[in-house]
Design a protein around this motif. Structure first.
Motif, PDB file in Angstrom:
ATOM      1  N   SER A   1      -3.191   8.254   2.789  1.00 15.89           N
ATOM      2  CA  SER A   1      -3.857   9.369   2.117  1.00 15.89           C
ATOM      3  C   SER A   1      -2.991  10.618   2.244  1.00 15.89           C
ATOM      4  O   SER A   1      -2.734  11.096   3.354  1.00 15.89           O
ATOM      5  N   TYR A   2      -2.553  11.137   1.109  1.00 13.15           N
ATOM      6  CA  TYR A   2      -1.692  12.322   1.148  1.00 13.15           C
ATOM      7  C   TYR A   2      -2.454  13.538   1.666  1.00 13.15           C
ATOM      8  O   TYR A   2      -1.919  14.330   2.458  1.00 13.15           O
ATOM      9  N   GLU A   3      -3.698  13.698   1.246  1.00 14.21           N
ATOM     10  CA  GLU A   3      -4.488  14.831   1.698  1.00 14.21           C
ATOM     11  C   GLU A   3      -4.685  14.797   3.212  1.00 14.21           C
ATOM     12  O   GLU A   3      -4.616  15.829   3.889  1.00 14.21           O
ATOM     13  N   LYS A   4      -4.907  13.610   3.758  1.00 17.84           N
ATOM     14  CA  LYS A   4      -5.069  13.472   5.206  1.00 17.84           C
ATOM     15  C   LYS A   4      -3.771  13.797   5.933  1.00 17.84           C
ATOM     16  O   LYS A   4      -3.788  14.460   6.986  1.00 17.84           O
TER      17      LYS A   4
ATOM     18  N   LYS B   1       0.834  16.121  -5.443  1.00 18.89           N
ATOM     19  CA  LYS B   1       1.004  14.821  -4.795  1.00 18.89           C
ATOM     20  C   LYS B   1       2.375  14.255  -5.123  1.00 18.89           C
ATOM     21  O   LYS B   1       2.714  14.043  -6.287  1.00 18.89           O
TER      22      LYS B   1
ATOM     23  N   GLU C   1       0.847  -1.187   0.000  1.00 21.06           N
ATOM     24  CA  GLU C   1       0.000   0.000   0.000  1.00 21.06           C
ATOM     25  C   GLU C   1       0.888   1.245   0.000  1.00 21.06           C
ATOM     26  O   GLU C   1       1.758   1.386   0.860  1.00 21.06           O
TER      27      GLU C   1
ATOM     28  N   ASP D   1       1.052   8.727   5.832  1.00 22.78           N
ATOM     29  CA  ASP D   1      -0.290   8.167   5.812  1.00 22.78           C
ATOM     30  C   ASP D   1      -0.612   7.697   4.392  1.00 22.78           C
ATOM     31  O   ASP D   1      -0.103   8.276   3.422  1.00 22.78           O
TER      32      ASP D   1
ATOM     33  N   TYR E   1       2.282   8.096   1.811  1.00 20.95           N
ATOM     34  CA  TYR E   1       2.751   9.419   1.421  1.00 20.95           C
ATOM     35  C   TYR E   1       3.179  10.210   2.648  1.00 20.95           C
ATOM     36  O   TYR E   1       2.665  10.010   3.744  1.00 20.95           O
TER      37      TYR E   1
END
Length: 247
Positions: free
Chosen positions: A125-128, A164, A39, A123, A42
């Motif tokens: 999720s990069y945005e998170k 990203k 998985e 994480d 990021y």
């Protein structure tokens, strides 16, 4: 008998298809594992500046700068403290993380002789990750005046959620490149190992070296098809003639 570089090159050329097959299978396996089981993770960061409290028209006091640099180490520990982390998770339950999980993926560092603290978080999720580093910095800035009776911290920069980056745990391209290099090295190494432990005489050069005498003649390899034709020709009875019929 010691082999020269040219001898090893010839050996590699003879078994090049085997080496290429091994490398291909290794790369395909790496690609499948990377796409299926790995998985991507990021990394995002927010930089916090520990600044002096003097006004712009005042002269810079070197004592204030020195004090702020000494405060950096204390601030790094405060950011990771239970009070800051628990307040962050209590105020933002949407993050869905425990304190242990957050601390595991959190890294707080600073460059020597600077007033900058970097808050990094990993994480899937990069945005998170970007949101959590910003929120943690804001929480720290809110709590530090009551803890230290000082208000000398501000955000210097933060990761852009629109840009990203590559995964922190290596991309598929990097994994494939590493797999290609390592599998090629392993295949050549194994091939050389078996060649060195094989004591079969395979060339005139090796025979001359072992026997100590020059080679006068060699018998080449006869292919199966040619051997069959030759045996049929030799088995022809004496006196047998070939007749040609003219129309």
């Amino acid at each position: 008998m010691e082999k020269s570089i040219l001898d090893y090159f010839v050996l590699i050329r003879k078994k090049l298809w085997m080496i290429a097959l091994f490398v291909l299978l290794s790369c395909l396996t790496t690609f499948y594992v990377s796409k299926t089981f790995v998985e991507p993770v990021y990394k995002a960061n927010t930089q916090v500046l520990v600044s002096s409290t003097f006004k712009s028209e005042e002269k810079i006091d070197l004592n204030d700068v020195s004090m702020n640099m000494n405060l950096v180490e204390s601030y790094k520990e405060i950011i990771k403290s239970d009070q800051i982390i628990q307040k962050l998770l209590t105020d933002h339950p949407e993050f869905g993380m425990t304190q242990k999980e957050l601390l595991k993926n959190l890294k707080v560092s600073s460059t020597d002789k600077t007033q900058i603290i970097k808050i990094e978080l990993e994480d899937p999720s990069y945005e998170k990750a970007v949101t959590m580093t910003k929120t943690l910095a804001d929480t720290f800035m809110t709590e530090v005046p009551s803890l230290m009776n000082m208000n000398n911290v501000k955000i210097l920069s933060s990761s852009d959620p629109a840009v990203k980056p590559l995964p922190a745990n290596a991309s598929i391209v990097i994994n494939l490149a590493l797999s290609f290099v390592l599998s090629a090295m392993a295949a050549i190494g194994v091939f050389f190992f078996f060649e060195n432990i094989n004591d079969t005489i395979r060339s005139e050069k090796e025979a001359e070296h072992i026997v100590g005498l020059p080679v006068l003649a060699t018998i080449g390899t006869i292919k199966k098809g040619k051997a069959t034709k030759s045996s049929k020709a030799l088995s022809r009875e004496v006196g047998e003639q070939t007749y040609v019929t003219a129309k």
